[in-house]
Design an enzyme around this catalytic site. Sequence first.
Site, PDB file in Angstrom:
ATOM      1  N   LYS A  22       1.040  -1.045  -0.070  1.00  0.00           N
ATOM      2  CA  LYS A  22      -0.014   0.082  -0.088  1.00  0.00           C
ATOM      3  C   LYS A  22       0.817   1.219   0.058  1.00  0.00           C
ATOM      4  CE  LYS A  22      -2.201   1.634   4.013  1.00  0.00           C
ATOM      5  NZ  LYS A  22      -1.598   3.508   4.488  1.00  0.00           N
ATOM      6  N   ASN A  23       1.477   1.361   0.857  1.00  0.00           N
ATOM      7  CA  ASN A  23       2.709   2.393   1.043  1.00  0.00           C
ATOM      8  C   ASN A  23       3.310   2.858   0.219  1.00  0.00           C
ATOM      9  OD1 ASN A  23       0.649   3.030   3.276  1.00  0.00           O
ATOM     10  ND2 ASN A  23       3.068   2.581   4.846  1.00  0.00           N
ATOM     11  N   ARG A  92      -5.061  11.304   4.046  1.00  0.00           N
ATOM     12  CA  ARG A  92      -4.180  11.785   4.242  1.00  0.00           C
ATOM     13  C   ARG A  92      -2.766  11.643   2.382  1.00  0.00           C
ATOM     14  NH1 ARG A  92      -0.195  14.175   8.020  1.00  0.00           N
ATOM     15  NH2 ARG A  92       1.673  14.262   6.776  1.00  0.00           N
ATOM     16  N   CYS A 116      -5.923   8.448   8.976  1.00  0.00           N
ATOM     17  CA  CYS A 116      -6.118   7.499  10.842  1.00  0.00           C
ATOM     18  C   CYS A 116      -5.851   8.321  11.399  1.00  0.00           C
ATOM     19  CB  CYS A 116      -4.874   6.328  10.580  1.00  0.00           C
ATOM     20  SG  CYS A 116      -5.586   5.101   9.764  1.00  0.00           S
ATOM     21  N   ARG A 121      -0.075  14.972  13.137  1.00  0.00           N
ATOM     22  CA  ARG A 121       0.490  14.748  11.386  1.00  0.00           C
ATOM     23  C   ARG A 121       0.241  15.541  10.373  1.00  0.00           C
ATOM     24  NH1 ARG A 121      -1.659   8.882   9.587  1.00  0.00           N
ATOM     25  NH2 ARG A 121      -0.093   9.051   8.684  1.00  0.00           N
ATOM     26  N   ASP A 124       4.043  20.193   8.526  1.00  0.00           N
ATOM     27  CA  ASP A 124       5.156  21.506   7.679  1.00  0.00           C
ATOM     28  C   ASP A 124       6.707  20.890   6.701  1.00  0.00           C
ATOM     29  OD1 ASP A 124       5.261  19.299  10.582  1.00  0.00           O
ATOM     30  OD2 ASP A 124       6.444  21.280  11.082  1.00  0.00           O
ATOM     31  N   LEU A 125       6.652  20.150   7.651  1.00  0.00           N
ATOM     32  CA  LEU A 125       8.057  19.782   6.769  1.00  0.00           C
ATOM     33  C   LEU A 125       7.859  19.757   5.324  1.00  0.00           C
ATOM     34  CD1 LEU A 125       9.266  16.810   9.287  1.00  0.00           C
ATOM     35  CD2 LEU A 125       9.910  18.973   8.856  1.00  0.00           C
ATOM     36  N   ASP A 304       4.475   0.687  12.734  1.00  0.00           N
ATOM     37  CA  ASP A 304       2.946   0.335  11.756  1.00  0.00           C
ATOM     38  C   ASP A 304       2.721  -1.023  12.496  1.00  0.00           C
ATOM     39  OD1 ASP A 304       2.241   2.818  10.165  1.00  0.00           O
ATOM     40  OD2 ASP A 304       2.917   1.994   8.279  1.00  0.00           O
ATOM     41  N   ILE A 326       6.825   7.547  17.418  1.00  0.00           N
ATOM     42  CA  ILE A 326       7.094   8.283  16.171  1.00  0.00           C
ATOM     43  C   ILE A 326       5.475   8.665  15.873  1.00  0.00           C
ATOM     44  CG2 ILE A 326       6.718   7.737  13.364  1.00  0.00           C
ATOM     45  CD1 ILE A 326       8.920   7.128  14.197  1.00  0.00           C
ATOM     46  N   ARG A 396      -8.596  -0.187   4.480  1.00  0.00           N
ATOM     47  CA  ARG A 396      -8.203   0.779   3.869  1.00  0.00           C
ATOM     48  C   ARG A 396      -6.824   0.103   3.142  1.00  0.00           C
ATOM     49  NH1 ARG A 396      -8.687   6.390   6.545  1.00  0.00           N
ATOM     50  NH2 ARG A 396      -6.542   6.435   4.572  1.00  0.00           N
TER      51      ARG A 396
HETATM   52  C1  UD1 Z   1       4.002   7.168   6.014  1.00  0.00           C
HETATM   53  C2  UD1 Z   1       3.150   4.952   6.290  1.00  0.00           C
HETATM   54  C3  UD1 Z   1       2.437   5.217   7.644  1.00  0.00           C
HETATM   55  C4  UD1 Z   1       3.884   4.916   8.710  1.00  0.00           C
HETATM   56  C5  UD1 Z   1       4.791   6.859   8.429  1.00  0.00           C
HETATM   57  C6  UD1 Z   1       5.883   5.698   9.456  1.00  0.00           C
HETATM   58  C7  UD1 Z   1       2.629   6.408   3.876  1.00  0.00           C
HETATM   59  C8  UD1 Z   1       1.558   5.848   3.675  1.00  0.00           C
HETATM   60  N1  UD1 Z   1       2.318   6.208   5.396  1.00  0.00           N
HETATM   61  O1  UD1 Z   1       2.920   7.343   6.723  1.00  0.00           O
HETATM   62  O2  UD1 Z   1       2.195   4.047   7.633  1.00  0.00           O
HETATM   63  O3  UD1 Z   1       3.583   5.211   9.834  1.00  0.00           O
HETATM   64  O4  UD1 Z   1       5.262   6.978   7.219  1.00  0.00           O
HETATM   65  O5  UD1 Z   1       6.731   4.874   9.501  1.00  0.00           O
HETATM   66  O6  UD1 Z   1       3.381   5.765   3.778  1.00  0.00           O
HETATM   67  N2  UD1 Z   1       5.742  14.541  11.241  1.00  0.00           N
HETATM   68  C9  UD1 Z   1       5.924  16.434  11.333  1.00  0.00           C
HETATM   69  N3  UD1 Z   1       5.189  16.840   9.439  1.00  0.00           N
HETATM   70  C10 UD1 Z   1       5.511  16.417   8.688  1.00  0.00           C
HETATM   71  C11 UD1 Z   1       5.579  14.722   8.357  1.00  0.00           C
HETATM   72  C12 UD1 Z   1       5.504  14.102   9.278  1.00  0.00           C
HETATM   73  O7  UD1 Z   1       6.027  16.876  12.657  1.00  0.00           O
HETATM   74  O8  UD1 Z   1       5.771  17.321   7.727  1.00  0.00           O
HETATM   75  C13 UD1 Z   1       5.860  13.886  11.883  1.00  0.00           C
HETATM   76  C14 UD1 Z   1       4.516  13.317  11.886  1.00  0.00           C
HETATM   77  O9  UD1 Z   1       3.609  14.017  13.128  1.00  0.00           O
HETATM   78  C15 UD1 Z   1       4.944  11.753  12.587  1.00  0.00           C
HETATM   79  C16 UD1 Z   1       6.632  11.347  12.334  1.00  0.00           C
HETATM   80  O10 UD1 Z   1       6.598  13.173  11.850  1.00  0.00           O
HETATM   81  O11 UD1 Z   1       4.747  12.101  14.150  1.00  0.00           O
HETATM   82  C17 UD1 Z   1       6.724  10.393  11.148  1.00  0.00           C
HETATM   83  O12 UD1 Z   1       5.407  10.930   9.957  1.00  0.00           O
HETATM   84  P1  UD1 Z   1       5.788  10.696   8.638  1.00  0.00           P
HETATM   85  O13 UD1 Z   1       7.533   9.714   8.432  1.00  0.00           O
HETATM   86  O14 UD1 Z   1       5.583  10.774   7.977  1.00  0.00           O
HETATM   87  O15 UD1 Z   1       4.279   8.967   8.203  1.00  0.00           O
HETATM   88  P2  UD1 Z   1       4.058   9.661   6.693  1.00  0.00           P
HETATM   89  O16 UD1 Z   1       4.151  10.114   5.311  1.00  0.00           O
HETATM   90  O17 UD1 Z   1       2.343  10.070   7.068  1.00  0.00           O
END
Ligand code: UD1
Length: 417
Positions: A22-23, A92, A116, A121, A124-125, A304, A326, A396
């Site tokens: 999926k990811n 998302r 989810c 989440r 900003d990055l 996950d 995380i 999903r």
């Molecule tokens: C992806 C995966 C999800 C997995 C996660 C971590 C997909 C579709 N989803 O989610 O299944 O659980 O990686 O391995 O691939 N964060 C910020 N600012 C940002 C972006 C992220 O603070 O702009 C924080 C998030 O809130 C979280 C952490 O960074 O605490 C990790 O998030 P991220 O690695 O971005 O996860 P996703 O890409 O959303």
Amino acid sequence: MPKYIIKGGKRLEGTVRISGSKNASLPIIAASVLNGGKTTLYNVPNIHDTQMMFEILRELGCKVEKKNKKIIIDSSKINKFGIPEDLMHQMRSSVILAGSLLGKYKKAMFSYPGGCDIGARPIDLHLKGFEQLGINIEKQYGQIKCTAEKIVGKQINLDFPSVGATENLILASVLAEGTTVIINAAREPEIVDLQNFLIKMGAKIKGAGSNQIEIVGVQQLKDVSYNIMPDRIEAGTFLCLAAIVGGNITLDEVNPNDITPVIAKLEEAGCKLEVRKNKIHISSNKKLKPLEIKTMPYPGFPTDMQSIFVAILTIAKGTSIMIETIFENRYKYTQELIKMGAKITVEGRSAIIKGTRKLYGASVNATDLRGGAALVIAGLSAKGKTVIENIDYILRGYEDFDKKLRSIGADISLIDS
Ligand code: UD1
């Protein structure tokens, strides 16, 4: 609303074919925007999240066809650059389309994403990285409008190795002018899969799998066909299922290298695993030892798999500790496991799990995708009947979950009422 009805306690035996990831599928589907042509994909899982992504692509003007087991996307006639708000809220990962639209058309409109409920989440990055690439960002009434005259490669230092931000920045950079270097990039296998896909499309990119990714912008990309990698979280889910329910299961079409921390923890818990090139065999007598686990970015233990391991540790002999580093709010499902007799105390980012001899069937609610999968696993090991509501979350992310479970002897049915 569909629900699962499970009668627990049946020993499991047989082979499960692991579906495409999926990811990995979601960013690769988004990347199909970049060539302005044809993309043929194999091994895309037929799940709600991939269907949503196709729906968004159709809204933008793409043609998406399913022929036998392949998906053909034609992105030559994209005429919209805004991701519909309702679809954005449902998933998302739709935010990943921003990088592709920016990369190809230098404009993208979207709102803050849904997904989810496992923490704040933020994005900003992603946005900070876009700005560093020279993209102008306007925010108004919850809408985000990104535009650029041109995108110019740069060195971007991520404060945290975010998977989504790394993918979005790659997608925004492949057609940029000059070289982009992402420092402190996420190292997840799905990012390597995205890189392999983009290279086949004609992009110049290297370093995925390490914490530094370099993208040299090219002017044009070509038509491509690609086979998506196996889903490592689905694989881990079935291994844990065998661990708690007991039995002998073989996973087929899996990449064991992607789940080494999961395999190591299951061995530490007392399961017997045999690992081959693309197969894993697991046998378990249900007598599990307690574990201490801390989730970390890849190659650490995957967040996950957190809920799924907590589910199996509910019947371990002794006390286990889980630390989630995380996501800040990823323990909602534990309240549901407690209804089944689990002894879990959550304190901030830690969960203490006191092993109990047996779980008992109950009426429970899925609170998110992986928390929902944890309830399925718990229900299959519990004594009596478990009814799981809100399984839309589970649908999903798991292809044919109930069908695959029945094929190895589980008593589970999906009721759509
Ligand atoms: C992806 C995966 C999800 C997995 C996660 C971590 C997909 C579709 N989803 O989610 O299944 O659980 O990686 O391995 O691939 N964060 C910020 N600012 C940002 C972006 C992220 O603070 O702009 C924080 C998030 O809130 C979280 C952490 O960074 O605490 C990790 O998030 P991220 O690695 O971005 O996860 P996703 O890409 O959303």
